[in-house]
Motif scaffolding. Structure first.
Motif, mmCIF file in Angstrom:
data_model
loop_
_atom_site.group_PDB
_atom_site.id
_atom_site.type_symbol
_atom_site.label_atom_id
_atom_site.label_comp_id
_atom_site.label_asym_id
_atom_site.label_seq_id
_atom_site.Cartn_x
_atom_site.Cartn_y
_atom_site.Cartn_z
ATOM 1 N N LEU A 68 31.323 142.234 37.903
ATOM 2 C CA LEU A 68 31.712 143.110 39.006
ATOM 3 C C LEU A 68 30.431 143.719 39.560
ATOM 4 O O LEU A 68 29.737 144.465 38.874
ATOM 5 N N ASN A 69 30.118 143.396 40.810
ATOM 6 C CA ASN A 69 28.803 143.722 41.377
ATOM 7 C C ASN A 69 28.787 144.993 42.215
ATOM 8 O O ASN A 69 27.744 145.317 42.790
ATOM 9 N N VAL A 70 29.904 145.716 42.353
ATOM 10 C CA VAL A 70 29.943 146.878 43.241
ATOM 11 C C VAL A 70 30.549 148.067 42.513
ATOM 12 O O VAL A 70 31.264 147.925 41.514
ATOM 13 N N THR A 71 30.240 149.236 43.055
ATOM 14 C CA THR A 71 30.883 150.480 42.640
ATOM 15 C C THR A 71 31.341 151.205 43.900
ATOM 16 O O THR A 71 30.974 150.818 45.025
ATOM 17 N N ILE A 341 35.611 151.346 49.096
ATOM 18 C CA ILE A 341 36.364 152.595 49.030
ATOM 19 C C ILE A 341 36.802 152.886 47.602
ATOM 20 O O ILE A 341 36.773 154.027 47.135
ATOM 21 N N GLU A 342 37.172 151.814 46.862
ATOM 22 C CA GLU A 342 37.712 152.022 45.519
ATOM 23 C C GLU A 342 37.534 150.747 44.710
ATOM 24 O O GLU A 342 37.691 149.642 45.230
ATOM 25 N N THR A 343 37.169 150.869 43.423
ATOM 26 C CA THR A 343 37.190 149.747 42.488
ATOM 27 C C THR A 343 38.424 149.914 41.612
ATOM 28 O O THR A 343 38.556 150.890 40.877
ATOM 29 N N ILE A 344 39.328 148.947 41.695
ATOM 30 C CA ILE A 344 40.632 149.060 41.042
ATOM 31 C C ILE A 344 40.583 148.489 39.631
ATOM 32 O O ILE A 344 41.144 149.055 38.699
ATOM 33 N N LEU A 345 39.929 147.333 39.467
ATOM 34 C CA LEU A 345 39.800 146.712 38.150
ATOM 35 C C LEU A 345 38.329 146.715 37.734
ATOM 36 O O LEU A 345 37.446 146.929 38.561
ATOM 37 N N ILE A 357 41.130 143.734 43.347
ATOM 38 C CA ILE A 357 40.055 144.091 42.414
ATOM 39 C C ILE A 357 39.283 145.296 42.948
ATOM 40 O O ILE A 357 38.896 146.185 42.200
ATOM 41 N N ALA A 358 39.060 145.319 44.254
ATOM 42 C CA ALA A 358 38.389 146.449 44.912
ATOM 43 C C ALA A 358 38.978 146.588 46.304
ATOM 44 O O ALA A 358 39.676 145.704 46.806
ATOM 45 N N ARG A 359 38.691 147.728 46.932
ATOM 46 C CA ARG A 359 39.226 147.997 48.276
ATOM 47 C C ARG A 359 38.039 148.264 49.199
ATOM 48 O O ARG A 359 37.172 149.090 48.912
ATOM 49 N N LEU A 360 38.013 147.539 50.321
ATOM 50 C CA LEU A 360 36.910 147.603 51.282
ATOM 51 C C LEU A 360 37.393 148.265 52.561
ATOM 52 O O LEU A 360 38.496 147.985 53.045
ATOM 53 N N GLY A 361 36.562 149.154 53.112
ATOM 54 C CA GLY A 361 36.908 149.820 54.368
ATOM 55 C C GLY A 361 35.733 149.846 55.316
ATOM 56 O O GLY A 361 34.575 149.820 54.899
ATOM 57 N N ASP A 362 36.033 149.930 56.636
ATOM 58 C CA ASP A 362 34.995 150.036 57.662
ATOM 59 C C ASP A 362 34.943 151.490 58.116
ATOM 60 O O ASP A 362 35.769 151.946 58.926
ATOM 61 N N LEU A 363 33.980 152.252 57.614
ATOM 62 C CA LEU A 363 33.896 153.681 57.913
ATOM 63 C C LEU A 363 33.270 153.960 59.272
ATOM 64 O O LEU A 363 33.200 155.127 59.689
ATOM 65 N N SER A 364 32.805 152.920 59.956
ATOM 66 C CA SER A 364 32.238 153.167 61.295
ATOM 67 C C SER A 364 33.335 153.521 62.290
ATOM 68 O O SER A 364 33.056 154.109 63.340
#
Length: 448
Positions: A68-71, A341-345, A357-364
């Motif tokens: 898992l490469n992100v936080t 935004i969130e790491t679920i697993l 596994i994770a949740r990605l969002g565009d904050l722009s």
């Protein structure tokens, strides 16, 4: 009197403000939104929560997470590797599918190439062998029929068999005699070798008498060893001849016994003749089979066989492609740039097919959904500008614009009968807010 009237008016104003503030908080979560002037001097206030569109990052294959490469809060670009799942099983399946492709391709190539010359020669040799067996079976059949039509020939065969038994008995006796002689010769040379190895004690020519031990000459001892080995070989061969002669005698006696039984029970002759005929018919059928095998080889593979083999190759290739797709699904990548935004697993956990596994969002680009009563809905229109404030940045205004107004009311009772009930009906209004710096976060309460 005037002082009391002023205090009463001030108290009423405070009560009205408290009631108005309570109504606003019922619509949102501690957030104030200013749509600007509404035709008078009082701005339109509403409340809501910062939102953004999110994408659940998952794998269609599923499996144990090995990397898992992100936080949370990490910025990622499109195509970045987010997570990697275990591929040990699918790798083994890919290897098996590759082997299946090689096998089916080889079978297809053999069918297209036709039979090798060696296979044709083997088939022709099979025909020759089958024909020889058929000829022998035919001869045996004819001999069996001759016994039925000429009983006297059976007597001749019995006499010949008796003679064969007598000769075999004599050969056994002679073989035993030769074996006995060979054993004696072997034993003799064994004693000679032992004596030569021991040496000789001869009287001493010196005065006083006594004996002197003398060793046998080396050449004499070597020749004795040679003769002993030759005698041993002769003995072994003689005993082997005894076994052969004994087996020949047993066969001759069995043949004589069978012929004598045939003379006593003529029905057995008919049975033997029938069996010989069946054996001949079977041998003829074997010849036909051998010829058919050669014809098949010379004709080569049929079009249907080649098409079937080609279909097997294509099926194996399709299976390999499907497995390779599954292998690629073990790598979960970001479909677009954004913020985690969130790491679920987490690493080591098992992700089911399609499980995020994770949740990605565009904050722009973030949005704010507020709720207005029906009485204020006419004061808002699409494209209208708005100013948004959040508690995290006191005094800072974030410009926004109304991009969506709901057509239907929310939180509406089933039966709206009175004016008071209709006044509590609210409508969702969505506002788009520029957030290039990413200061606004999803779930952040705001005032506008």
């Amino acid at each position: 009197m005037k002082r009391r009237l002023a205090l009463a008016i001030l108290l009423l104003v405070l009560i009205a403000a408290i009631l108005e503030r309570g109504q606003l908080l019922a619509w949102g979560t501690a957030l104030r939104l200013s749509f600007g002037q509404t035709g008078g001097n009082t701005p339109l206030l509403a409340s809501g929560t910062i939102e953004t569109e999110t994408i659940d990052l998952s794998s269609q294959a599923g499996g144990r997470i090995i990397r898992l490469n992100v936080t949370e809060g990490d910025q990622v670009a499109a195509g970045d590797l987010i997570a990697e799942l275990d591929t040990a099983l699918v790798d083994a399946q890919i290897a098996q599918a590759s082997a299946t492709i090689s096998q089916t391709q080889a079978q297809l190539a053999l069918l297209k190439a036709g039979p090798p010359p060696a296979s044709i020669e083997v088939a022709r040799a099979g025909i020759t062998q089958a024909q020889a067996a058929s000829a022998a079976a035919y001869t045996a059949w004819q001999d069996a029929k001759a016994l039925l039509t000429a009983p006297d020939s059976l007597d001749v065969q019995i006499i010949n068999a008796q003679t064969t038994v007598q000769v075999a008995q004599e050969q056994v006796a002679a073989a035993h005699a030769l074996a006995t002689a060979a054993d004696e010769e072997q034993a003799l040379w064994g004693r000679i070798v032992a004596q030569l190895e021991k040496g000789y004690d001869i009287p001493s020519p010196q005065p006083g008498g006594g004996t002197v031990h003398v060793k046998a000459p080396a050449a004499q001892l070597s020749d004795a060893y040679l003769q002993w080995n030759l005698a041993s070989q002769k003995a072994w061969q003689a005993h082997a001849q005894v076994d052969i002669a004994t087996a020949t005698l047993a066969t001759a006696r069995q043949t004589l016994s069978d012929l004598q039984a045939q003379k006593v029970t003529p029905q057995s002759q008919q049975a033997q003749a029938n069996a010989a005929e069946w054996a001949y018919r079977a041998a003829e059928a074997a010849v036909d089979v051998a010829r058919a095998n050669l014809d098949v080889l010379l004709a080569g593979a049929q079009a249907e066989q080649i098409q079937s083999a080609q279909a097997l190759v294509e099926q194996a290739e399709a299976s390999l492609k499907a497995l390779q797709v599954r292998r690629s699904q073990a790598q979960v990548r970001a479909p677009q740039a954004g913020t985690i935004i969130e790491t679920i697993l987490h690493r080591g956990e098992v992700a089911g097919p399609g499980s995020p596994i994770a949740r990605l969002g565009d904050l722009s680009k973030v949005t704010l959904t507020v709720y207005l009563p029906e009485s204020q809905l006419a004061l808002v229109h699409l494209g209208q500008s708005a100013q948004v404030m959040v508690d995290s940045y006191p005094g800072r205004l974030f410009p926004g614009r109304v991009v969506e107004i709901a057509d239907e009311a929310q939180f509406t009772p089933q039966n709206v009968q009175t004016r008071e009930q209709r006044a509590t009906t609210v409508y969702a209004v969505k506002i788009s807010i520029a957030n290039a710096g990413g200061d606004l976060k999803p779930g952040m309460p705001a005032d506008a």
